[in-house]
Design a protein around this motif. Structure first.
Motif, short mmCIF file in Angstrom:
data_model
loop_
_atom_site.label_atom_id
_atom_site.label_comp_id
_atom_site.label_asym_id
_atom_site.label_seq_id
_atom_site.Cartn_x
_atom_site.Cartn_y
_atom_site.Cartn_z
N GLY A 53 15.31 -4.43 -6.97
CA GLY A 53 14.46 -4.99 -8.03
C GLY A 53 13.28 -5.76 -7.48
O GLY A 53 12.16 -5.65 -7.98
N LEU A 54 13.52 -6.54 -6.44
CA LEU A 54 12.43 -7.28 -5.81
C LEU A 54 11.38 -6.34 -5.25
O LEU A 54 10.17 -6.51 -5.48
CB LEU A 54 13.01 -8.17 -4.71
CG LEU A 54 12.06 -9.12 -3.97
CD1 LEU A 54 12.85 -10.32 -3.44
CD2 LEU A 54 11.36 -8.44 -2.82
N ALA A 55 11.83 -5.33 -4.50
CA ALA A 55 10.90 -4.40 -3.88
C ALA A 55 10.08 -3.65 -4.94
O ALA A 55 8.88 -3.43 -4.77
CB ALA A 55 11.66 -3.40 -3.01
N THR A 56 10.73 -3.26 -6.04
CA THR A 56 10.03 -2.55 -7.11
C THR A 56 8.90 -3.39 -7.69
O THR A 56 7.81 -2.88 -7.99
CB THR A 56 11.03 -2.16 -8.22
OG1 THR A 56 12.04 -1.32 -7.67
CG2 THR A 56 10.33 -1.41 -9.33
N ASP A 57 9.14 -4.68 -7.86
CA ASP A 57 8.12 -5.56 -8.43
C ASP A 57 6.86 -5.61 -7.57
O ASP A 57 5.76 -5.90 -8.07
CB ASP A 57 8.67 -6.98 -8.59
CG ASP A 57 9.41 -7.16 -9.91
OD1 ASP A 57 9.59 -6.14 -10.62
OD2 ASP A 57 9.80 -8.29 -10.23
N ARG A 68 0.83 -1.22 0.00
CA ARG A 68 0.00 0.00 0.00
C ARG A 68 0.86 1.26 0.00
O ARG A 68 0.38 2.36 -0.33
CB ARG A 68 -0.90 0.00 1.24
CG ARG A 68 -1.87 -1.16 1.30
CD ARG A 68 -2.48 -1.32 2.69
NE ARG A 68 -1.43 -1.58 3.67
CZ ARG A 68 -1.65 -1.67 4.98
NH1 ARG A 68 -2.88 -1.49 5.46
NH2 ARG A 68 -0.67 -1.92 5.82
N GLY A 69 2.09 1.12 0.37
CA GLY A 69 3.04 2.23 0.43
C GLY A 69 4.38 1.70 0.89
O GLY A 69 4.52 0.53 1.25
N ASP A 70 5.40 2.56 0.91
CA ASP A 70 6.74 2.13 1.28
C ASP A 70 6.81 1.62 2.71
O ASP A 70 7.71 0.85 3.06
CB ASP A 70 7.74 3.27 1.09
CG ASP A 70 7.91 3.64 -0.38
OD1 ASP A 70 7.53 2.82 -1.24
OD2 ASP A 70 8.42 4.74 -0.67
N GLY A 71 5.87 2.03 3.55
CA GLY A 71 5.85 1.57 4.93
C GLY A 71 5.55 0.10 5.06
O GLY A 71 5.77 -0.50 6.13
#
Length: 460
Positions: A167-171, A48-51
């Motif tokens: 890359g993982l987080a971006t996906d 839902r967000g970076d948090g």
């Protein structure tokens, strides 16, 4: 209860609502370090967000349901990194918790014995075990916890990424490049995800503005440093001084009791006596290193107030940082000596000096990366740096205690001693021990061509 061993793609019911997801691997010389992370995802498969990204620099979700607990050393050469997950604390809209891993300095093909195990958070009982192996991947989705038909379940995923943690987080929807900066380090050597750049602190006041009692202590200590140098035939020796402070969780009491602050004040006198400008470079480290602003003698009280501290890792993101401060909670809570040694070496190469460099490295032990430490210090033999390690208390200092006896080194570039309570050691005895090997190394390093000839200096 016997734990269930899963293969890739299999799933099972998890009989405990609160679990510890423990990622383990074997510490192997030259192999990369590994970090455990977690993502809280919606039904659409995104955050839902970076948090909703929980990892070493953001160790606790706002809901409290997911938390990165940090690394520890276990028997048989194993290292463990843990993420805690409580199903009952998950917010509405969170459908699953993805458990991930990322390497630091290599690929999963170089990691041995990678295993994810779920433990009952209340009893410690083993529930689920999943063994993994990799190749060129630098990040892994190990598994996921989710609710299906009212039951709490785990699925073994084992999906690899060769684009790393970023890359993982971006996906999964984390805005890495825009405002999270996962893969970026700041000038202090520590990731600063989402922060504004730390302002440069104001210039330190002149030494004469220090409190009278502090000026007297420093004057006496500088003379005691000079006495120690004369004892070893090194009167007038000049050197760049770099301070390295252990900021791992086991150091908490030493910070709280003012022991570390006392160490810094006593080391400031060493820098003032050895270095022409009296400045002292400084680093702190736990799981990751961070460079601090240089310590200038005239600003000593303010510097100690700003930088000699630990942050509660559970209080990530709370409160404001003052100019020049590093968010200490972001460097972790464990021990990673090789990484800070490598960073200091890199700094010395970037900022060459005609003078030798003396590194004063303080730690309370818990050393487990013996092979990587040895590799770093052996590689540093032909560099113009002497490493003086000081152990604070009775602990396991591993290879640091044995380095003087290690064969096949052209120069002995390492010193070590430990004291039960450094506050009981007189200044003169402390300086005598700190400087017992450094002058002889300087002579040997000049003969070996590691250091250039001593520069002539104008008389004071």
């Amino acid at each position: 209860m016997n734990d269930i061993s899963l293969s890739k793609g299999a799933n099972c019911v998890v009989p405990a609502t609160a679990v510890h997801a423990v990622l383990r691997w074997k510490a192997v010389p030259g192999a990369p370090d590994v970090d455990a992370t977690a993502l809280l995802l919606t039904a659409g498969g995104t955050v839902r967000g970076d948090g909703d990204f929980v990892f070493y620099n953001q160790p606790r979700h706002a809901s409290g349901a997911v938390a990165h607990r940090g690394k520890r050393t276990e028997p048989d050469g194993l290292v463990a990194d843990t993420v805690a997950v409580d199903r009952n604390g998950l917010e509405a809209g969170v459908e699953r918790v993805v458990l991930c891993a990322a390497t630091d300095g290599g690929t999963f093909g170089e990691v041995s014995g990678l295993t994810l195990e779920l433990l009952d958070a209340a009893t410690g009982a083993a529930l689920v075990r999943y063994e993994m192996s990799g190749g060129p991947e630098t990040a892994f989705v190990c598994g996921e916890l989710y609710v299906r038909d009212g039951r709490w379940k785990f699925r073994a995923v084992g999906q690899g990424y060769d684009t790393g943690l970023a890359g993982l987080a971006t996906d999964f929807g984390v805005a890495v490049e825009d405002d999270f900066g996962v893969a970026v380090e700041d000038d202090f050597g520590v990731a600063v995800e989402g922060d504004e750049p730390v302002p440069t602190p104001p210039a330190a006041p002149a030494e004469e503005h220090l409190p009278v009692d502090l000026r007297k202590r420093l004057a006496l200590r500088k003379e005691q440093v000079s006495v120690s140098l004369r004892k070893h035939g090194a009167d007038g020796l000049r050197a760049r001084v770099v301070l390295v402070l252990d900021a791992s969780g086991s150091m908490s009491e030493l910070y709280d009791d003012g022991v570390v602050a006392g160490v810094v004040e006593r080391m400031a006198a060493v820098a003032a006596q050895l270095d022409d400008d009296g400045a002292m470079g400084a680093w702190v480290f736990a799981d990751r290193p961070a460079r601090l602003p240089d310590l200038l003698l005239g600003g000593l009280p303010e510097w100690i107030s700003l930088h000699v501290r630990l942050d509660d890792p559970w209080q990530y993101g709370q409160g404001e940082r003052r100019a020049g401060q590093v968010a200490m909670s972001r460097i972790g809570w464990g021990n990673n000596e090789p990484k800070v040694i490598a960073k200091v070496r890199e700094d010395v190469r970037k900022e060459p000096s005609a003078d030798p460099t003396l590194v004063l490295f303080f730690s309370d032990g818990g050393v487990y990366e013996d092979e990587r430490i040895e590799q770093q210090l052996r590689a540093a033999v032909k560099e113009p740096v002497f490493w003086q390690f000081v152990g604070l208390g009775r602990a396991d200092y591993g290879v640091l205690e044995r380095f003087d006896t290690l064969p096949n080194r052209s120069l002995d570039n390492v010193g070590f001693f430990a004291v039960d309570d450094i506050t009981t050691l007189s200044d003169q005895e402390l300086y005598d021990r700190l400087l017992s090997q450094f002058p002889a190394w300087v002579v040997a390093a000049r003969r070996a061509g590691v250091l250039g000839p001593e520069a002539s200096r104008p008389a004071p």
